[in-house]
Design a protein around this motif. Sequence first.
Motif, PDB file in Angstrom:
ATOM      1  N   GLU A   1      -4.742  -3.041   1.857  1.00  0.00           N
ATOM      2  CA  GLU A   1      -5.868  -2.361   1.210  1.00  0.00           C
ATOM      3  C   GLU A   1      -6.832  -3.366   0.592  1.00  0.00           C
ATOM      4  OE1 GLU A   1      -6.505   0.642  -2.615  1.00  0.00           O
ATOM      5  OE2 GLU A   1      -4.573   0.627  -1.562  1.00  0.00           O
ATOM      6  N   TYR A   2      -6.339  -4.583   0.355  1.00  0.00           N
ATOM      7  CA  TYR A   2      -7.137  -5.607  -0.325  1.00  0.00           C
ATOM      8  C   TYR A   2      -7.373  -6.813   0.588  1.00  0.00           C
ATOM      9  CZ  TYR A   2      -5.753  -2.848  -4.381  1.00  0.00           C
ATOM     10  OH  TYR A   2      -5.544  -1.809  -5.270  1.00  0.00           O
ATOM     11  N   ASN A   3      -7.457  -6.574   1.894  1.00  0.00           N
ATOM     12  CA  ASN A   3      -7.581  -7.711   2.806  1.00  0.00           C
ATOM     13  C   ASN A   3      -8.869  -8.496   2.580  1.00  0.00           C
ATOM     14  OD1 ASN A   3      -9.193  -5.669   3.829  1.00  0.00           O
ATOM     15  ND2 ASN A   3      -8.854  -6.244   5.963  1.00  0.00           N
ATOM     16  N   ASP A   4      -9.907  -7.853   2.036  1.00  0.00           N
ATOM     17  CA  ASP A   4     -11.127  -8.594   1.733  1.00  0.00           C
ATOM     18  C   ASP A   4     -10.875  -9.618   0.628  1.00  0.00           C
ATOM     19  OD1 ASP A   4     -10.663  -6.409  -0.001  1.00  0.00           O
ATOM     20  OD2 ASP A   4     -12.774  -6.333  -0.604  1.00  0.00           O
ATOM     21  N   LEU A   5     -10.067  -9.243  -0.350  1.00  0.00           N
ATOM     22  CA  LEU A   5      -9.781 -10.154  -1.454  1.00  0.00           C
ATOM     23  C   LEU A   5      -8.821 -11.261  -1.033  1.00  0.00           C
ATOM     24  CD1 LEU A   5      -9.402  -7.716  -4.489  1.00  0.00           C
ATOM     25  CD2 LEU A   5     -11.452  -8.876  -3.643  1.00  0.00           C
ATOM     26  N   THR A   6      -7.802 -10.920  -0.245  1.00  0.00           N
ATOM     27  CA  THR A   6      -6.850 -11.956   0.174  1.00  0.00           C
ATOM     28  C   THR A   6      -7.526 -12.981   1.075  1.00  0.00           C
ATOM     29  OG1 THR A   6      -6.072 -10.536   1.995  1.00  0.00           O
ATOM     30  CG2 THR A   6      -4.834 -10.460  -0.071  1.00  0.00           C
ATOM     31  N   GLU A   7      -8.445 -12.525   1.916  1.00  0.00           N
ATOM     32  CA  GLU A   7      -9.169 -13.472   2.771  1.00  0.00           C
ATOM     33  C   GLU A   7     -10.099 -14.339   1.937  1.00  0.00           C
ATOM     34  OE1 GLU A   7     -10.005 -15.744   5.792  1.00  0.00           O
ATOM     35  OE2 GLU A   7      -8.496 -14.150   5.825  1.00  0.00           O
TER      36      GLU A   7
ATOM     37  N   ARG B   1      -5.017  -2.350 -13.075  1.00  0.00           N
ATOM     38  CA  ARG B   1      -4.045  -1.255 -13.117  1.00  0.00           C
ATOM     39  C   ARG B   1      -3.759  -0.724 -11.716  1.00  0.00           C
ATOM     40  NH1 ARG B   1      -6.482   1.287 -16.607  1.00  0.00           N
ATOM     41  NH2 ARG B   1      -7.646   2.779 -15.333  1.00  0.00           N
ATOM     42  N   HIS B   2      -4.789  -0.496 -10.940  1.00  0.00           N
ATOM     43  CA  HIS B   2      -4.613   0.050  -9.592  1.00  0.00           C
ATOM     44  C   HIS B   2      -3.927  -0.956  -8.678  1.00  0.00           C
ATOM     45  CE1 HIS B   2      -5.898   1.323  -5.492  1.00  0.00           C
ATOM     46  NE2 HIS B   2      -5.688   2.527  -5.998  1.00  0.00           N
ATOM     47  N   PHE B   3      -4.351  -2.208  -8.740  1.00  0.00           N
ATOM     48  CA  PHE B   3      -3.775  -3.259  -7.896  1.00  0.00           C
ATOM     49  C   PHE B   3      -2.286  -3.418  -8.182  1.00  0.00           C
ATOM     50  CE2 PHE B   3      -2.513  -7.553  -6.874  1.00  0.00           C
ATOM     51  CZ  PHE B   3      -3.153  -7.825  -5.674  1.00  0.00           C
ATOM     52  N   SER B   4      -1.921  -3.487  -9.448  1.00  0.00           N
ATOM     53  CA  SER B   4      -0.514  -3.683  -9.829  1.00  0.00           C
ATOM     54  C   SER B   4       0.349  -2.510  -9.397  1.00  0.00           C
ATOM     55  CB  SER B   4      -0.403  -3.899 -11.339  1.00  0.00           C
ATOM     56  OG  SER B   4      -1.147  -5.039 -11.745  1.00  0.00           O
ATOM     57  N   ALA B   5      -0.184  -1.287  -9.542  1.00  0.00           N
ATOM     58  CA  ALA B   5       0.570  -0.104  -9.152  1.00  0.00           C
ATOM     59  C   ALA B   5       0.792  -0.067  -7.644  1.00  0.00           C
ATOM     60  CB  ALA B   5      -0.163   1.152  -9.607  1.00  0.00           C
ATOM     61  N   ARG B   6      -0.191  -0.517  -6.871  1.00  0.00           N
ATOM     62  CA  ARG B   6      -0.086  -0.445  -5.408  1.00  0.00           C
ATOM     63  C   ARG B   6       0.772  -1.558  -4.824  1.00  0.00           C
ATOM     64  NH1 ARG B   6      -0.155   2.289  -2.017  1.00  0.00           N
ATOM     65  NH2 ARG B   6      -1.704   1.607  -0.501  1.00  0.00           N
TER      66      ARG B   6
ATOM     67  N   ASP C   1      11.764  -2.772   0.791  1.00  0.00           N
ATOM     68  CA  ASP C   1      11.526  -4.096   0.207  1.00  0.00           C
ATOM     69  C   ASP C   1      10.192  -4.693   0.659  1.00  0.00           C
ATOM     70  OD1 ASP C   1      13.828  -4.066  -1.235  1.00  0.00           O
ATOM     71  OD2 ASP C   1      14.810  -5.731  -0.204  1.00  0.00           O
ATOM     72  N   PHE C   2       9.642  -4.182   1.758  1.00  0.00           N
ATOM     73  CA  PHE C   2       8.402  -4.731   2.294  1.00  0.00           C
ATOM     74  C   PHE C   2       7.171  -3.892   1.941  1.00  0.00           C
ATOM     75  CE2 PHE C   2      11.849  -5.911   5.279  1.00  0.00           C
ATOM     76  CZ  PHE C   2      11.812  -7.281   5.113  1.00  0.00           C
ATOM     77  N   TRP C   3       7.376  -2.737   1.318  1.00  0.00           N
ATOM     78  CA  TRP C   3       6.262  -1.825   1.086  1.00  0.00           C
ATOM     79  C   TRP C   3       5.186  -2.424   0.192  1.00  0.00           C
ATOM     80  CZ3 TRP C   3       9.377   3.348   0.118  1.00  0.00           C
ATOM     81  CH2 TRP C   3       9.901   3.782   1.343  1.00  0.00           C
TER      82      TRP C   3
ATOM     83  N   GLY D   1       2.828  -3.981  -6.716  1.00  0.00           N
ATOM     84  CA  GLY D   1       3.982  -4.471  -7.454  1.00  0.00           C
ATOM     85  C   GLY D   1       3.793  -5.845  -8.058  1.00  0.00           C
ATOM     86  N   MET D   2       2.589  -6.385  -8.005  1.00  0.00           N
ATOM     87  CA  MET D   2       2.293  -7.669  -8.646  1.00  0.00           C
ATOM     88  C   MET D   2       0.932  -7.574  -9.314  1.00  0.00           C
ATOM     89  SD  MET D   2       0.993 -10.349  -5.707  1.00  0.00           S
ATOM     90  CE  MET D   2       2.052  -9.870  -4.355  1.00  0.00           C
ATOM     91  N   SER D   3       0.690  -8.448 -10.263  1.00  0.00           N
ATOM     92  CA  SER D   3      -0.614  -8.462 -10.917  1.00  0.00           C
ATOM     93  C   SER D   3      -1.604  -9.261 -10.077  1.00  0.00           C
ATOM     94  CB  SER D   3      -0.495  -9.098 -12.306  1.00  0.00           C
ATOM     95  OG  SER D   3      -0.222 -10.489 -12.188  1.00  0.00           O
ATOM     96  N   PRO D   4      -2.903  -9.006 -10.232  1.00  0.00           N
ATOM     97  CA  PRO D   4      -3.888  -9.833  -9.522  1.00  0.00           C
ATOM     98  C   PRO D   4      -3.758 -11.311  -9.881  1.00  0.00           C
ATOM     99  CG  PRO D   4      -4.943  -7.880 -10.462  1.00  0.00           C
ATOM    100  CD  PRO D   4      -3.551  -7.919 -11.009  1.00  0.00           C
ATOM    101  N   LYS D   5      -3.415 -11.595 -11.139  1.00  0.00           N
ATOM    102  CA  LYS D   5      -3.240 -12.998 -11.545  1.00  0.00           C
ATOM    103  C   LYS D   5      -2.091 -13.642 -10.785  1.00  0.00           C
ATOM    104  CE  LYS D   5      -3.924 -16.588 -14.298  1.00  0.00           C
ATOM    105  NZ  LYS D   5      -2.778 -17.462 -13.981  1.00  0.00           N
ATOM    106  N   ALA D   6      -1.011 -12.893 -10.555  1.00  0.00           N
ATOM    107  CA  ALA D   6       0.119 -13.433  -9.798  1.00  0.00           C
ATOM    108  C   ALA D   6      -0.304 -13.770  -8.372  1.00  0.00           C
ATOM    109  CB  ALA D   6       1.275 -12.442  -9.796  1.00  0.00           C
TER     110      ALA D   6
END
Length: 282
Positions: free
Chosen positions: A172-178, A206-211, A163-165, A213-218
């Motif tokens: 992998e996207y810590n630059d974007l989340t920051e 496509r890559h973000f959503s697959a990795r 559930d946490f994966w 489980g959510m869209s970048p917009k979400a």
Amino acid sequence: MDKILYTRRDLMSVFNNARFILRHFAMGYYKTTESSIRTMPVNRMFFPLENPGGAANYIRTAEKTLPLIPGKMYFIPACYPADMHLNPDIRFLSVQANLEIFPGADLFSSCQQILEIDSGNEAEVLSRIFYTPQKNLYSAAVTLGGRVLNILVRLQEHFPEEDFWNVLALREYNDLTEYLRQYGTAATRVGDLAIARNESREHFTRHFSARTGMSPKALIDRVVTGKCLSLISEGYSFKEIAQLLDFSDEYVFSRFFKRNIGVSPRVWRDKQNLCNLPEKYS
């Protein structure tokens, strides 16, 4: 032999970059009848204290309905679809909080069940904190935050590891989340994030959503929604929030808020204020 000091700086780094946010702490009576199953971007902990109405007060999901039983704690993970029906005779304690491993990424936001567990002495302890005299407010605030954080940490054990994966894949996207933590607003677009990764919008999405489980917009919407909640709790007006977060006006802000929270910002703010009073409302 010389002593060698070993450390786990990676563990410290992850913890120090996480963010715990206490969103709501209330006790009393409050009637609510939600007409549809919806998600909220906060973890909800609900403690029924007195329930003369029995099964008339419940939490409902697409799969089941849970009557609210005193002595139990009900945990609704962030972003899990559910609704709640409360008559004005049920007395309860309610806590809402986020535990963000990455900005906009609550640790529990991919968990797939509501928990119904024995509350132990948590309701009693939290109730005592609720009635703390004003002179002891600061020490009580620290105790409250530590208590709620400890509850969330222990609740991890009730969910399967998978559930946490998706949430943890955001490392992998810590630059974007920051970037979103610091600069994300209603004006931020998926294309902005794709450019930052030097990818086409389609490939990035496509890559973000697959990795994850959510869209970048979400993800953008969750970060902005969290900022909205924080600014409301800090007392900013809706017009000021709209300006700070780059909404074109407060009406656009209100529509965004209702789409992501389920109620208007005014209803949200008034509900928090009303529910913090321990008197009975009908």
